[in-house]
Design an enzyme around this catalytic site. Structure first.
Site, short mmCIF file in Angstrom:
data_model
loop_
_atom_site.label_atom_id
_atom_site.label_comp_id
_atom_site.label_asym_id
_atom_site.label_seq_id
_atom_site.Cartn_x
_atom_site.Cartn_y
_atom_site.Cartn_z
N SER A 253 -13.61 33.67 -69.27
CA SER A 253 -14.48 34.39 -68.33
C SER A 253 -13.41 34.95 -67.22
O SER A 253 -12.23 34.21 -66.82
CB SER A 253 -15.44 33.38 -67.65
OG SER A 253 -15.16 33.53 -66.34
N LYS A 254 -13.72 36.01 -66.71
CA LYS A 254 -12.96 36.60 -65.48
C LYS A 254 -12.64 35.79 -64.27
O LYS A 254 -12.00 36.04 -63.46
CB LYS A 254 -13.27 38.04 -65.18
CG LYS A 254 -14.48 38.28 -64.55
CD LYS A 254 -14.72 39.83 -64.15
CE LYS A 254 -16.08 39.91 -63.34
NZ LYS A 254 -16.36 41.11 -63.16
N ARG A 255 -13.91 34.70 -64.16
CA ARG A 255 -13.74 34.03 -63.03
C ARG A 255 -12.58 33.02 -62.97
O ARG A 255 -12.35 32.08 -62.23
CB ARG A 255 -15.17 33.34 -62.84
CG ARG A 255 -16.31 34.21 -62.62
CD ARG A 255 -16.78 34.64 -61.42
NE ARG A 255 -17.86 35.75 -61.64
CZ ARG A 255 -17.59 36.81 -61.42
NH1 ARG A 255 -16.67 37.11 -60.85
NH2 ARG A 255 -18.76 37.57 -61.32
N LYS A 256 -12.05 33.00 -64.24
CA LYS A 256 -11.06 31.79 -64.45
C LYS A 256 -9.75 32.44 -65.04
O LYS A 256 -8.77 31.36 -64.92
CB LYS A 256 -11.82 30.65 -65.42
CG LYS A 256 -12.85 29.79 -64.81
CD LYS A 256 -12.20 28.67 -64.30
CE LYS A 256 -13.09 27.90 -63.31
NZ LYS A 256 -13.54 26.43 -63.84
#
Ligand code: GLU
Length: 504
Positions: A253-256
């Site tokens: 995920s782009k959040r990680k």
């Protein structure tokens, strides 16, 4: 035998995800292996989130990864249009057919009604919020509501008992009790179809024989199968590919993690190496060979060798592969050309020179000023991240929130980045100059001060900046999903002052 036809069906709702390239490669390999056709379809039925720029980026990312299609929105084909927003009359016709057959029905539930149903479902602990109250309206009742111009959606009449069973060519038999499937919406009140409906209608009309997609769609497949059954259509073969996983074992995920294909392009990976890497994901080769061209991969490709469980996106492995490609496929002259095409060119220098012009005593200082534009591994130290005795945890909250604020901007422009930095100070009630700026300099440039920060962020662009913020957060000790959820919740309320003690 029927002609094999595969497709990739991305939604233009964000940066071109590296997972799209991964799935495209397997669809392309499958089509090539069986002398079939690979097509590109754009699924832009979510009008609020879709954007032409994102669509353009999908084309660009796929092309950069040397993935070509034989039919698509840009080149047309026998079964077009290939952009769902241009196919509305087709969906309308098919919806009418299902309603006519009694397989689907109009649902007039208002927002208030739906809210109420959701509350009730929550209390009862039932999974679906919708209680099917419009499933059996009389013809007269429907007519009355239509005459009154009441807004409605169309839902599928899902059988109430039994099971939906399908054989996934990768995962094997998947059984879902029908009681777990709600009367899904097929047509929204804005006249646009939902993903499920448009996806099935198009796969059928475009004569797709094999639906090869990420594992995250496996839970949608029973809904799709019910639609094939409602229409009386032959089903394609479903193949759900193992997900790309981040270090935390969850879906990439782009959040990680960096997930945009442009991140890899902009940080100097070779497309051939990335393609090689992605085909290694979720697939076991016959011999131990790990380096091969896409053509070689296709030649040996055996769908039975696709793995069942998630594949770790191991960036160190990608680095290693990329190095092998640099050593073995590029002459020094090629390497020089690659470097020029990357950032050692007039276009890039023209962007960074205004940031340095008045700041250098000698020419060598140019490199000292802008080193962070060329390198990925910045020299982070604890001291850089503790202005005014900010703790590591506080720094993490501030940097993560900055990332969330930037996420709201499609294209990063220095004025807006600056605004976001002030918003950050206001949200946490902290000093902008003494806390926010040093932290941002540290994360983005890896130093206490340097050339103008907001312009630097604009030039580095979103994907690299996001990656930097994430790396800084990781350096400081990472952030749990629970904390992220908490931050998001409080961000809605526009007050994050409780997360930071140090104010001035
Ligand atoms: N539009 C879906 C996506 O964004 C397509 C999923 C599928 O392949 O059915 O990935």
């Amino acid at each position: 035998m029927k002609e094999v036809r595969t497709r990739i069906a991305p939604s233009p709702t964000g940066d071109p995800h590296v997972g799209t390239i991964y799935i495209a490669l397997f669809n392309l390999a499958f089509a090539k292996k069986f002398n079939g056709t690979f097509i590109l379809r754009i699924e832009d039925t979510d009008q609020t989130r879709s954007h032409p720029t994102f669509e353009k980026n999908i084309f660009e990312a796929l092309k950069w990864a040397n993935t070509s299609w034989s039919e698509g929105p840009d080149i047309g084909g026998q079964y077009g249009p290939y952009r769902q927003s241009e196919r509305l009359p087709i969906y309308k016709k098919h919806i009418a057919e299902l309603v006519e057959k009694g397989k689907a029905y109009r649902c007039f539930a208002t927002k208030e009604e739906l809210n109420e149903m959701r509350q009730v479902a929550k209390k009862m602990g039932t999974p679906s919020g919708y209680d099917r109250r419009y499933r059996n309206l009389s013809e007269a009742e429907i007519k009355k509501r239509l005459d009154e111009k009441q807004s409605y959606v169309v839902r599928l009449k899902v059988p109430l008992t039994g099971e939906c069973i399908f054989e996934d060519a990768i995962k094997g038999r998947v059984v879902t009790p029908l009681a777990d499937i709600d009367d899904q919406i097929l047509l929204k009140s804005d006249g646009f179809p939902t993903y499920h409906f448009a996806n099935v209608v198009d796969d059928h009309l475009m004569k797709i024989t094999h639906v090869i997609r990420g594992d995250e769609w496996v839970s949608s497949t029973p809904k799709h199968i019910l639609l094939y059954e409602a229409f009386g259509w032959e089903q394609p073969t479903f193949m759900h590919m193992p997900l790309l996983l981040g270090k935390d074992g969850r879906k990439l995920s782009k959040r990680k993690n960096p997930t945009s294909t442009f991140f890899f392009k902009e940080t100097g990976y070779l497309p051939e190496a990335l393609v090689n890497f992605l085909t290694l994901m979720g697939y076991s080769t016959t011999d131990e060979k790990e380096i091969y061209t896409f053509e070689e991969f296709v030649k040996d490709f055996d769908p039975n060798r696709i793995g069942k469980s998630g594949a770790f996106f191991d960036i160190q492995k990608l680095d290693w592969l990329n190095q092998q490609y640099i050593i073995n496929t590029l002459s020094e002259k090629d390497l020089l050309n690659k470097l020029k095409a990357w950032q050692f060119n007039d276009e890039f220098f023209q962007k960074i020179l205004p940031l340095c012009h008045t700041r250098m005593k000698t020419l060598t200082e140019f490199m000292e000023l802008v080193d962070f534009m060329f390198i990925n591994h910045l020299n982070y130290t604890d001291e850089l991240f503790s202005p005014k005795k900010t703790t590591k945890e506080e720094a993490i909250f501030i940097l993560y929130t900055f990332m969330m604020l930037l996420e709201k901007q499609d294209l990063l422009k220095s004025e807006n980045i600056e605004k976001a930095s002030h918003e950050l100070a206001d949200l946490f009630k902290i000093n902008h100059k003494k806390i926010v700026m040093p932290l941002l300099f540290a994360a983005i440039q890896g130093k206490k001060f340097g050339p103008p920060l907001f312009k630097s962020v604009e030039i580095l662009k979103k994907d690299r900046v996001r990656a930097r913020l994430l790396t800084a957060i990781e350096f400081l000790g990472s952030i749990s999903n629970k904390k992220i959820a908490l931050l998001k919740e409080e961000l809605q309320k526009n007050d994050l002052s409780g997360f930071v003690k140090q104010k001035n």
